[in-house]
Design an enzyme around this catalytic site. Structure first.
Site, PDB file in Angstrom:
ATOM      1  N   LYS A  16       0.830  -1.213   0.000  1.00 49.40           N
ATOM      2  CA  LYS A  16       0.000   0.000   0.000  1.00 49.40           C
ATOM      3  C   LYS A  16       0.867   1.267   0.000  1.00 49.40           C
ATOM      4  CE  LYS A  16      -2.184  -1.052   3.872  1.00 49.40           C
ATOM      5  NZ  LYS A  16      -1.483  -2.277   4.287  1.00 49.40           N
ATOM      6  N   ARG A  91      -9.899  -0.298   8.976  1.00 45.95           N
ATOM      7  CA  ARG A  91      -9.419  -1.651   9.268  1.00 45.95           C
ATOM      8  C   ARG A  91     -10.456  -2.476   9.995  1.00 45.95           C
ATOM      9  NH1 ARG A  91      -3.585  -0.088   9.217  1.00 45.95           N
ATOM     10  NH2 ARG A  91      -2.291  -1.877   9.714  1.00 45.95           N
ATOM     11  N   ARG A 130      11.749  -5.455   5.490  1.00 41.33           N
ATOM     12  CA  ARG A 130      11.409  -4.084   5.099  1.00 41.33           C
ATOM     13  C   ARG A 130      12.310  -3.067   5.802  1.00 41.33           C
ATOM     14  NH1 ARG A 130       5.227  -2.101   5.280  1.00 41.33           N
ATOM     15  NH2 ARG A 130       5.308  -2.445   7.521  1.00 41.33           N
ATOM     16  N   ARG A 162      11.081  -1.043  11.289  1.00 40.35           N
ATOM     17  CA  ARG A 162       9.998  -0.700  12.213  1.00 40.35           C
ATOM     18  C   ARG A 162       9.926  -1.712  13.343  1.00 40.35           C
ATOM     19  NH1 ARG A 162       4.674   0.458   8.715  1.00 40.35           N
ATOM     20  NH2 ARG A 162       3.810  -0.711  10.452  1.00 40.35           N
ATOM     21  N   ARG A 173       0.116  -9.271  13.452  1.00 42.75           N
ATOM     22  CA  ARG A 173      -0.571  -8.261  12.624  1.00 42.75           C
ATOM     23  C   ARG A 173      -1.361  -8.941  11.505  1.00 42.75           C
ATOM     24  NH1 ARG A 173       4.270  -4.962  10.904  1.00 42.75           N
ATOM     25  NH2 ARG A 173       2.863  -3.523   9.863  1.00 42.75           N
TER      26      ARG A 173
END
Ligand code: AMP
Length: 214
Positions: A16, A91, A130, A162, A173
């Site tokens: 996204k 969400r 990431r 992160r 998650r």
């Protein structure tokens, strides 16, 4: 661009943020990432940030009231009149319903809901490799590395992992996504506004979006 008020929905790591950045290079869209807004609250050590940090560290969801309030305030700003991308919001079904009210209050309508449909194994591999930058750029040690290791191509800032991209939190998650956000996807399917990107790389995604949205 004809269709400019967009929702980007998909599991963490589904692309996204990456596609938001690419679309913003070709259209004047405001990028509204609830995750980015919350991380900014944490960085500024606000009361909201301190509350959110505990939840985000575990991979859970911050309360609907808080995120809807943030989005409402952000959507009312002038730059959203030219179009926006809601990235990572809504969400939950409740957030989707509250968003309908917020949009009606602001006299806005949704043009398209882009669903980033990516396999779990790809998501987990992407999340744990990431690299993020405070400027919003996102890289990936495996598929999309920066030109210089550890340094952002865009702003020269230092890249970091992160806190919630560890394997354990990433798995949580994903579980939260399937439980809370899958019903939101099912709901938007019924609106006829959904554009699905199924296991596409960023070039294929951009080609399809240009065709569908412009
Ligand atoms: P993201 O950057 O979108 O992956 O979001 C990071 C974290 O911020 C999530 O795991 C949640 O803890 C929180 N968050 C972001 N957006 C929302 C939302 N719409 N509702 C609830 N929590 C959110």
């Amino acid at each position: 661009m004809n269709k400019k008020n967009l929702i980007f929905i998909g599991a963490p790591g589904s692309g996204k943020g990456t596609i938001s950045n690419l679309l913003m290079e070709i259209a004047p869209l405001a990028h509204i990432s609830t995750g980015d807004i919350l991380r900014d609250e944490i960085k500024r050590d606000t009361e909201l940030g301190r509350q959110a940090a505990v939840i985000m560290k575990e991979g859970g969801l911050v309360s609907d009231e808080i995120v809807v309030g943030m989005v409402k305030e952000r959507l009312a700003k002038d730059d959203c009149k030219a179009g926006f991308i809601l990235d990572g919001f809504p969400r939950t079904l409740n957030q989707a319903e509250l968003l309908n009210k917020v949009l009606a209050d602001l006299g806005m309508t949704l043009d398209a809901v882009v669903f980033f449909n990516v396999k779990d194994e790809t998501l987990l591999a992407r999340l744990t490799s990431r690299l993020s930058c405070k400027c919003g750029a996102v890289f990936n040690k495996l598929g999309m590395p920066p030109k210089v290791e550890g340094i952002c191509d865009k702003c020269g800032g230092e890249l970091y992992q992160r806190a919630d991209d560890s394997l354990e939190t990433a798995k949580n998650r994903l579980a939260v996504f399937y439980k809370q956000t899958q019903p939101v996807i099912d709901y938007y399917r019924t609106t006829g506004k959904m554009v699905e990107l199924k296991d596409m790389d960023k070039e294929e995604s951009m080609d399809l979006l240009k065709k569908e949205l412009f």
